[in-house]
Each structure stands twice: as C-alpha cells, then as structure tokens.
Design a protein around this motif. Sequence first.
Motif, PDB file in Angstrom:
ATOM      1  N   ILE A 128       0.845  -1.199   0.000  1.00 25.03           N
ATOM      2  CA  ILE A 128       0.000   0.000   0.000  1.00 25.03           C
ATOM      3  C   ILE A 128       0.877   1.244   0.000  1.00 25.03           C
ATOM      4  N   ILE A 129       1.889   1.261   0.861  1.00 30.86           N
ATOM      5  CA  ILE A 129       2.800   2.405   0.927  1.00 30.86           C
ATOM      6  C   ILE A 129       3.471   2.630  -0.426  1.00 30.86           C
ATOM      7  N   GLU A 130       3.942   1.563  -1.051  1.00 39.17           N
ATOM      8  CA  GLU A 130       4.598   1.683  -2.351  1.00 39.17           C
ATOM      9  C   GLU A 130       3.651   2.264  -3.397  1.00 39.17           C
ATOM     10  N   ARG A 131       2.409   1.833  -3.396  1.00 42.03           N
ATOM     11  CA  ARG A 131       1.439   2.321  -4.390  1.00 42.03           C
ATOM     12  C   ARG A 131       1.146   3.804  -4.209  1.00 42.03           C
ATOM     13  N   VAL A 132       1.053   4.246  -2.968  1.00 39.01           N
ATOM     14  CA  VAL A 132       0.795   5.671  -2.729  1.00 39.01           C
ATOM     15  C   VAL A 132       2.040   6.494  -3.070  1.00 39.01           C
ATOM     16  N   GLN A 133       3.216   5.986  -2.745  1.00 42.12           N
ATOM     17  CA  GLN A 133       4.456   6.695  -3.077  1.00 42.12           C
ATOM     18  C   GLN A 133       4.576   6.938  -4.579  1.00 42.12           C
ATOM     19  N   SER A 134       4.198   5.935  -5.367  1.00 41.03           N
ATOM     20  CA  SER A 134       4.364   6.031  -6.817  1.00 41.03           C
ATOM     21  C   SER A 134       3.191   6.708  -7.515  1.00 41.03           C
ATOM     22  N   GLY A 135       2.110   6.978  -6.768  1.00 43.91           N
ATOM     23  CA  GLY A 135       0.935   7.574  -7.389  1.00 43.91           C
ATOM     24  C   GLY A 135      -0.006   6.562  -7.992  1.00 43.91           C
ATOM     25  N   HIS A 145       2.580  -1.380  11.520  1.00 47.36           N
ATOM     26  CA  HIS A 145       3.618  -0.347  11.585  1.00 47.36           C
ATOM     27  C   HIS A 145       4.103   0.008  10.189  1.00 47.36           C
ATOM     28  N   LEU A 146       4.241   1.300   9.916  1.00 46.91           N
ATOM     29  CA  LEU A 146       4.648   1.779   8.609  1.00 46.91           C
ATOM     30  C   LEU A 146       6.163   1.729   8.459  1.00 46.91           C
ATOM     31  N   THR A 147       6.603   1.533   7.232  1.00 49.28           N
ATOM     32  CA  THR A 147       8.039   1.561   6.967  1.00 49.28           C
ATOM     33  C   THR A 147       8.575   2.966   7.225  1.00 49.28           C
ATOM     34  N   GLN A 176       0.799 -21.388  22.605  1.00 44.44           N
ATOM     35  CA  GLN A 176       1.016 -21.278  21.166  1.00 44.44           C
ATOM     36  C   GLN A 176      -0.187 -20.602  20.512  1.00 44.44           C
ATOM     37  N   LEU A 177       0.074 -19.879  19.422  1.00 45.89           N
ATOM     38  CA  LEU A 177      -1.001 -19.174  18.721  1.00 45.89           C
ATOM     39  C   LEU A 177      -0.801 -19.258  17.214  1.00 45.89           C
ATOM     40  N   LEU A 178      -1.917 -19.299  16.485  1.00 49.57           N
ATOM     41  CA  LEU A 178      -1.888 -19.036  15.054  1.00 49.57           C
ATOM     42  C   LEU A 178      -1.765 -17.526  14.879  1.00 49.57           C
ATOM     43  N   VAL A 179      -0.838 -17.090  14.048  1.00 46.69           N
ATOM     44  CA  VAL A 179      -0.592 -15.648  13.894  1.00 46.69           C
ATOM     45  C   VAL A 179      -0.549 -15.293  12.413  1.00 46.69           C
ATOM     46  N   ASN A 180      -0.463 -13.996  12.138  1.00 48.60           N
ATOM     47  CA  ASN A 180      -0.282 -13.548  10.771  1.00 48.60           C
ATOM     48  C   ASN A 180       1.209 -13.525  10.432  1.00 48.60           C
ATOM     49  N   ASP A 181       1.525 -13.419   9.156  1.00 45.15           N
ATOM     50  CA  ASP A 181       2.888 -13.539   8.645  1.00 45.15           C
ATOM     51  C   ASP A 181       3.839 -12.521   9.275  1.00 45.15           C
ATOM     52  N   PHE A 182       4.830 -12.994  10.025  1.00 48.38           N
ATOM     53  CA  PHE A 182       5.790 -12.097  10.655  1.00 48.38           C
ATOM     54  C   PHE A 182       6.870 -11.613   9.681  1.00 48.38           C
ATOM     55  N   ASN A 183       6.930 -12.180   8.474  1.00 51.76           N
ATOM     56  CA  ASN A 183       7.839 -11.650   7.466  1.00 51.76           C
ATOM     57  C   ASN A 183       7.341 -10.320   6.907  1.00 51.76           C
ATOM     58  N   ASN A 184       6.068 -10.051   7.111  1.00 54.60           N
ATOM     59  CA  ASN A 184       5.503  -8.751   6.747  1.00 54.60           C
ATOM     60  C   ASN A 184       5.982  -7.737   7.785  1.00 54.60           C
ATOM     61  N   PRO A 185       6.779  -6.721   7.387  1.00 51.28           N
ATOM     62  CA  PRO A 185       7.356  -5.801   8.372  1.00 51.28           C
ATOM     63  C   PRO A 185       6.324  -5.031   9.190  1.00 51.28           C
ATOM     64  N   SER A 186       5.111  -4.891   8.676  1.00 50.57           N
ATOM     65  CA  SER A 186       4.086  -4.182   9.439  1.00 50.57           C
ATOM     66  C   SER A 186       3.635  -4.982  10.659  1.00 50.57           C
ATOM     67  N   ASN A 187       3.947  -6.296  10.679  1.00 51.36           N
ATOM     68  CA  ASN A 187       3.579  -7.156  11.811  1.00 51.36           C
ATOM     69  C   ASN A 187       4.755  -7.450  12.738  1.00 51.36           C
ATOM     70  N   PRO A 251      -1.497  -0.151  14.857  1.00 49.64           N
ATOM     71  CA  PRO A 251      -1.950   1.184  14.485  1.00 49.64           C
ATOM     72  C   PRO A 251      -2.610   1.179  13.108  1.00 49.64           C
ATOM     73  N   VAL A 252      -3.653   1.964  12.974  1.00 49.19           N
ATOM     74  CA  VAL A 252      -4.368   2.104  11.698  1.00 49.19           C
ATOM     75  C   VAL A 252      -4.159   3.518  11.189  1.00 49.19           C
ATOM     76  N   HIS A 253      -3.698   3.633   9.936  1.00 53.30           N
ATOM     77  CA  HIS A 253      -3.358   4.932   9.362  1.00 53.30           C
ATOM     78  C   HIS A 253      -4.039   5.152   8.015  1.00 53.30           C
ATOM     79  N   LEU A 254      -4.253   6.409   7.691  1.00 52.96           N
ATOM     80  CA  LEU A 254      -4.456   6.852   6.319  1.00 52.96           C
ATOM     81  C   LEU A 254      -3.146   7.465   5.858  1.00 52.96           C
ATOM     82  N   CYS A 255      -2.763   7.244   4.605  1.00 55.35           N
ATOM     83  CA  CYS A 255      -1.562   7.879   4.073  1.00 55.35           C
ATOM     84  C   CYS A 255      -1.843   8.391   2.669  1.00 55.35           C
TER      85      CYS A 255
END
Length: 281
Positions: A128-135, A145-147, A176-187, A251-255
Amino acid sequence: MLLEGIETLLVLAKEGTMSKTGSRLYISQSAVSKRIARLEKRLGKKLIEPAGRHIKLTADAITLIDNVGPSYKEIKGLIFDQQPYQDHTLINLACSETLVAGYLGNMMGAYIQHDPYISITTHHTPFIIERVQSGDATIGFCAGHLTPQHGLSTRHLFNEPFSVISHQPLRQQPQQLLVNDFNNPSNANQASLLQKAGIIPLMEMDSYTAAAQLALGGVAPALVPVSIIKTLKIEPIYCHHFEFLDELTRPVHLCYRPKSYQSDRVNKLIETIADSVPKAI
C-alpha cells in the motif's frame, strides 16, 4: 521506453514470473518479455535468467534496481502530483483487506452514491505504501507499523486491539497461537511482544480470516484483530482477553501524498474515513 522497461523490471523482481508481471501491468506475457529485451539492449547488459518457471535477476539487474528503484517511484509520484483532479478523475483507494471488511462497507456504500469515481483495491501494508508513493494509489488505508522514511503524509486513526479466538474455553494464556505472517514488516512488533509473553507462533498465516476460521474449527487458538471479529461476527464466547493483549495493538493509518490533500474530492474522502472509522469500532 526506458522508464517503461524499468517499471517492468521492478514489477518482475517482485512477482518472479512473466505471467504475474503481465497481470500486474495489464499487458501480455510476450509484452513483458519484449520490454525487458529492449531494456537489456538499451543498457547492453543481461538482466534476467530463466530459473524453472520463474526468472532470476542477474547481478546487474539487482544493482540497477537498488540504484534507480527509489528514484523511479519518486518520479512517478511527482508526475502523479501534476495531474489535476476533475469531477470524474478516478480516486484509487489502496486498503488492508481486514480494514475494508471491518470498517468501510457501510460508509463506502453511502459515499459512492454521490462520488462513484472511486476504486478500492486490497493489499498488504508495505505494498500500500509503495502504491501511494508512486501515485498508483491516491490514498492508503493500512494497518500495522509503517516503513520508516516513506515520505508520505499520514493520519493515525486508532490502535486496533486484538483478541485470542478459540473454539475451546481457555482458562489461562495459551502457549502457542496461530498468527499472521511475521515476514511482513508491518507485523514485526507482534513477534517481540509474543516472545516477551512466552508465546510461540504455531503457524504463520497470510490471512487473519484463515487464522480465525482455523481457530473456530478447533485447530489452535489464533491472534485476531477486532476488524475480523466484527466481519465474521464471531460470538463473544469464542473471544478471550489476556494481559499481554493490553500491549499488543496495531496502528491504523491513512496515508497520501501531500499534494493530493489539496484536492477537494481527495480531502473530503480522507476526512470522511477519518471521521467514520473510529465510530465503527
């Protein structure tokens, strides 16, 4: 032609195949090959090599991407800033799937009645951040968390809480827990907080919905944000709160690009989302 070739190489580096790159760029697989071939001829360097069904970037391609990738996105963004917003200009809203499902349904259903020229797509936060950066997107609505050093204007809306979903009653904090992908830097912050609480990630999903459904099916407890609980209408009996969850929120953001906010239509959509979303929690 040069910028077209660079764009194609950047997308190919992310997608890994000619077919996926063509789908992203809305062109044929052969057109992708021709663009890369023209770029290679222009630069006098080999940029890709076959690797089974995928492609492998050469060292020259990796160097090129590292050197021109950030500048290319900025150029695209600056060009995007020069385009005026007319009444019929399409506003692209790039969103987290969970946020669309949990918070935007009713609001956008009413909003689009008086401004139908809005397109919504769903992605993970880094993209999402990349798409907004490029227009490629006008507004981003993202969770986690945002880059750093993204160069965008942001509006922090709220911190979304989590719950532990379990089909079975839980008398104590699960190990133990099922979680979302920790390779995603926002997580990434979730991993350290769970480690601090002594909880081991059992499986890493690419979807909170999948984790929630597995938990409800009895596989294992899952860490799930409120937006998914709301969307799936998960009953309170399956939602459990433990002390470690007091620290664990996203955190939830608009950018958006700063110049985009100067458009009355973009400004109005940003403010409408900012006003309505916290009320929907």
